[in-house]
Design an enzyme around this catalytic site. Structure first.
Site, mmCIF file in Angstrom:
data_model
loop_
_atom_site.group_PDB
_atom_site.id
_atom_site.type_symbol
_atom_site.label_atom_id
_atom_site.label_comp_id
_atom_site.label_asym_id
_atom_site.label_seq_id
_atom_site.Cartn_x
_atom_site.Cartn_y
_atom_site.Cartn_z
ATOM 1 N N ASN A 87 0.810 -1.217 0.000
ATOM 2 C CA ASN A 87 0.000 0.000 0.000
ATOM 3 C C ASN A 87 0.848 1.273 0.000
ATOM 4 O O ASN A 87 0.379 2.319 -0.437
ATOM 5 C CB ASN A 87 -0.916 -0.017 1.231
ATOM 6 N N TYR A 154 4.876 9.383 -9.924
ATOM 7 C CA TYR A 154 3.784 8.620 -9.319
ATOM 8 C C TYR A 154 3.076 7.769 -10.376
ATOM 9 O O TYR A 154 2.820 6.576 -10.165
ATOM 10 C CB TYR A 154 2.794 9.570 -8.647
ATOM 11 N N LYS A 158 3.036 3.583 -10.521
ATOM 12 C CA LYS A 158 1.790 2.808 -10.515
ATOM 13 C C LYS A 158 1.608 2.011 -11.806
ATOM 14 O O LYS A 158 1.099 0.878 -11.774
ATOM 15 C CB LYS A 158 0.591 3.736 -10.286
ATOM 16 N N THR A 191 -7.205 11.645 1.810
ATOM 17 C CA THR A 191 -5.948 11.438 2.525
ATOM 18 C C THR A 191 -5.045 12.660 2.396
ATOM 19 O O THR A 191 -5.367 13.631 1.699
ATOM 20 C CB THR A 191 -5.191 10.222 1.954
#
Length: 250
Positions: A87, A154, A158, A191
């Site tokens: 995660n 990022y 991913k 978040t």
């Protein structure tokens, strides 16, 4: 803790956000959890079911070695399942890569891609002879499947995570009791990462306003609600049938 219904779960990025919510819910369900994060979470329930390691996953090789050694001390027959949830992720400075330091770019790739690969290898190696279900859940992102300006590291991490998942799933499909491996986009979660996106410079991040609207329109999902959906997905009987998935559509 040692009964047949107990699963073993390793969760990275466990100190906040989705990771912390996953750990809290797994403990509530009676499972044994190892949480890995830069800093231990000081509000999670304490007890023998929870182990926390304070590790920086930008230096993943020692973490992977430690995981393998720790798993080797356990009796796999105690657990109904063994699960690794990759995660942890890092958002480097938002903007074009020439405005971002080499250190920040390297850290984003090490935490977001190198660490999951090394930890998965250690997990699969150590649990190879365990009789229960083995699962690897990689927390991906829609940004691994579409490009976005200002987020190259990022998005690349991913996208790499997705393709690494595809390859590993093919390898595991050839093995007896091979692990079920999935890369899951969990949707937009409320978040600290979303705070960073909304607070970025629009000159270097053209899509900033769309993230501001997600918050103002109430479209962000809480970490707790997302964790509930992620765990329901992880525990589905058909987990692994589809290697690349999205919590919103699958």
């Amino acid at each position: 803790m040692g009964n047949a219904a107990t699963g073993l779960y390793v969760v990275t990025g466990s100190s906040r956000g989705l990771g912390a919510a996953l750990v809290a819910q797994l403990l509530h369900q009676g499972h044994m959890v190892l949480g890995i994060a830069r800093h231990p979470h000081d509000t999670l329930p304490t007890g023998p079911a929870l182990t926390q390691w304070a590790l920086d996953l930008s230096d993943a090789a020692p973490a992977a070695a430690r995981l393998g050694e720790w798993l080797a001390t356990l009796d796999g027959a105690r657990f109904s399942s063994a699960n690794l949830v990759n995660n942890a992720g890092v958002l480097s400075r938002i903007g074009p890569i020439d405005d971002t330091s080499s250190e920040d770019l390297a850290t984003a790739l090490r935490v977001g891609l190198e660490a999951p690969m090394l930890l998965t290898a250690a997990f699969l190696r150590a649990t190879l002879g365990w009789p229960g279900v083995r699962r690897v859940l990689n927390i991906s992102s829609g940004l691994g499947r579409r490009a976005m300006a200002g987020s190259a590291s990022y998005c690349a991490a991913k996208a790499g995570l997705d393709h690494f998942t595809r390859c590993t799933a093919l390898d595991e499909a050839e093995r007896p009791n091979g692990a079920r491996v999935v890369s899951l986009a969990p949707g937009v979660i409320d978040t600290d990462m979303q705070v960073s996106l909304r607070g970025s410079d629009p000159e270097g991040f053209p899509e900033r306003d769309s993230f501001v609207r997600l918050k103002s329109d109430g479209k962000l999902v809480s970490p707790g609600d997302t964790a509930t959906r992620v765990l329901a997905f992880l525990h589905r009987a058909d987990f692994g049938d589809k290697t690349i998935a999205d919590i919103r559509t699958d």
